[in-house]
Write a protein that holds these residues in place. Structure first.
Motif, PDB file in Angstrom:
ATOM      1  N   HIS A  35       0.848  -1.196   0.000  1.00 39.11           N
ATOM      2  CA  HIS A  35       0.000   0.000   0.000  1.00 39.11           C
ATOM      3  C   HIS A  35       0.879   1.240   0.000  1.00 39.11           C
ATOM      4  CE1 HIS A  35       0.804  -0.624   4.282  1.00 39.11           C
ATOM      5  NE2 HIS A  35       0.354   0.586   4.541  1.00 39.11           N
ATOM      6  N   TYR A  91      -2.514  -5.276  12.750  1.00 38.29           N
ATOM      7  CA  TYR A  91      -1.361  -4.886  13.567  1.00 38.29           C
ATOM      8  C   TYR A  91      -1.279  -5.885  14.728  1.00 38.29           C
ATOM      9  CZ  TYR A  91      -0.786  -0.100  11.627  1.00 38.29           C
ATOM     10  OH  TYR A  91      -0.544   0.998  10.830  1.00 38.29           O
ATOM     11  N   GLU A 151      -6.992   0.581   6.851  1.00 34.86           N
ATOM     12  CA  GLU A 151      -5.899   1.435   7.335  1.00 34.86           C
ATOM     13  C   GLU A 151      -5.403   2.310   6.202  1.00 34.86           C
ATOM     14  OE1 GLU A 151      -2.515   1.396   6.638  1.00 34.86           O
ATOM     15  OE2 GLU A 151      -1.438   1.875   8.490  1.00 34.86           O
ATOM     16  N   ASP A 177       6.080   3.952   5.257  1.00 34.23           N
ATOM     17  CA  ASP A 177       6.773   2.982   6.129  1.00 34.23           C
ATOM     18  C   ASP A 177       6.915   1.617   5.456  1.00 34.23           C
ATOM     19  OD1 ASP A 177       3.954   3.215   6.511  1.00 34.23           O
ATOM     20  OD2 ASP A 177       4.031   1.916   8.269  1.00 34.23           O
ATOM     21  N   HIS A 178       6.260   1.436   4.300  1.00 41.00           N
ATOM     22  CA  HIS A 178       6.346   0.135   3.616  1.00 41.00           C
ATOM     23  C   HIS A 178       7.151   0.158   2.317  1.00 41.00           C
ATOM     24  CE1 HIS A 178       3.707  -1.731   6.546  1.00 41.00           C
ATOM     25  NE2 HIS A 178       3.265  -0.486   6.657  1.00 41.00           N
ATOM     26  N   HIS A 205       2.707  -4.604  10.935  1.00 40.70           N
ATOM     27  CA  HIS A 205       3.484  -4.139  12.085  1.00 40.70           C
ATOM     28  C   HIS A 205       3.387  -5.204  13.174  1.00 40.70           C
ATOM     29  CE1 HIS A 205       3.914   0.110  10.702  1.00 40.70           C
ATOM     30  NE2 HIS A 205       2.849  -0.230   9.987  1.00 40.70           N
ATOM     31  N   ASP A 215      -1.036  -3.979   6.489  1.00 45.19           N
ATOM     32  CA  ASP A 215      -1.607  -3.085   7.490  1.00 45.19           C
ATOM     33  C   ASP A 215      -3.107  -3.232   7.726  1.00 45.19           C
ATOM     34  OD1 ASP A 215       0.899  -2.228   7.973  1.00 45.19           O
ATOM     35  OD2 ASP A 215       0.533  -0.111   7.586  1.00 45.19           O
TER      36      ASP A 215
HETATM   37 ZN    ZN Z   1       2.363   0.637   8.154  1.00 49.89          ZN
END
Ligand code: ZN
Length: 301
Positions: free
Chosen positions: A104, A206, A184, A108-109, A240, A203
């Motif tokens: 996505h 989590y 998310e 952070d990915h 995560h 995501d």
């Molecule tokens: Zn994330």
């Protein structure tokens, strides 16, 4: 201010976190915390490995599907050192990375991978690809200004291939790709390995980390309820946290309920955060709350 505080916490925790990890170390950067890698499941045809970054950087995951002749990687880490750990681990497996999926659009990915994986073929949903093309350069500039070029990859590897929903057999192993909307993230790709009972949810789920929740819980709840109705999967690889079992779906739904309850009574962002930390004292990623609070509780003009 809150963003600065979150950043301070992040940097502080990075410098004090214990050194962990099974990825091979480089002599020059022995002092930093490392991502941990584990084998989730293995059959004669396929092995699934999961790398989890330290909790100080929100336990972001990457997964490696190791087929007989090749590797698929799912998600590329937030920060460059952990993408380097991922690269070292894939190199050690001795097979080519033929596909690199980005699940996505959140940085952070994907933001971490560019320097470590400059030559991979990156697959993403068309909307995700367009978003990263537009947003990626800004994210590099923003995070480099905050954390410097050692933490933030300076090279962006853009997706060039579209990922699609559907079934495929790779080296004799069945894969199912599906797309999900409005949880998310606005949209995301999930990858399932039905013969192994593995669901790579990223995501959507989590585990042991606070959820990223700047907006409504409604769409996410709907997606989780749908996942609960889907049978046949016993191992869930989250975006995560550590790989886990089905119970994680119920835990995430309960977290959404708690967030809604607190939102109804909270007097503001600080009160919301205090109540949520009290409800979940053991979850990691509390700095995520500081990052999204200005979005959930914008300052009054
Ligand atoms: Zn994330």
């Amino acid at each position: 201010m809150k963003k600065l505080l979150a950043l301070g916490l992040l940097i502080a925790s990075l410098s004090t976190a214990a050194i962990v990890g099974s990825a091979p170390a480089h002599a020059q950067d022995n002092e930093r915390p490392r991502a941990l890698v584990q084998v989730v499941k293995s059959t004669p045809d396929v092995t699934v490995h999961t790398l989890v970054a330290p909790s100080s950087v929100f336990s972001v995951t990457s997964h490696i599907i190791e087929f007989k002749s090749q590797l698929f990687v799912v998600d590329g880490q937030f920060f460059a050192p952990f993408a380097a750990d991922l690269k070292a681990y894939t190199t050690q497996l001795g097979k080519p990375v033929t596909r690199f999926y980005i699940s996505h659009e959140h940085p952070d990915h994907y933001l971490g991978m560019g320097d470590a994986f400059p030559d991979v073929t990156v697959y993403a949903l068309p909307g995700v690809r367009q978003h990263i093309e537009k947003d990626g350069p800004e994210q590099i500039a923003k995070w480099t200004a905050k954390l410097g070029p050692k933490m933030v990859a300076q090279h962006l590897v853009l997706p060039t291939r579209d990922a699609h929903a559907g079934r495929e057999v790779v080296d004799g192993v069945a894969l199912e790709f599906a797309t999900l909307q409005d949880h998310e993230a606005a949209e995301s790709l999930v990858i399932k390995l039905p013969e192994l009972g593995i669901y790579i949810a990223q995501d959507l789920l989590y585990n042991g980390v606070h959820l990223w929740l700047p907006g409504s819980t409604e769409g996410w709840r709907k997606a989780l309820t749908g996942l609960q109705a889907e049978s046949g999967y016993t191992t869930f690889l989250v975006g995560h946290g550590q790989p886990t079992d089905r119970q994680v779906i119920g835990r995430n739904l309960a977290y959404l309920d708690t967030v809604d309850r607190i939102r109804r009574s909270a007097t503001g962002g600080a009160d919301y955060k205090a109540q949520l930390l009290q409800a979940y004292p053991d979850l990691g990623g509390a700095a995520l709350l500081d990052i999204y609070l200005p979005l959930a509780y914008p300052a009054k003009p």
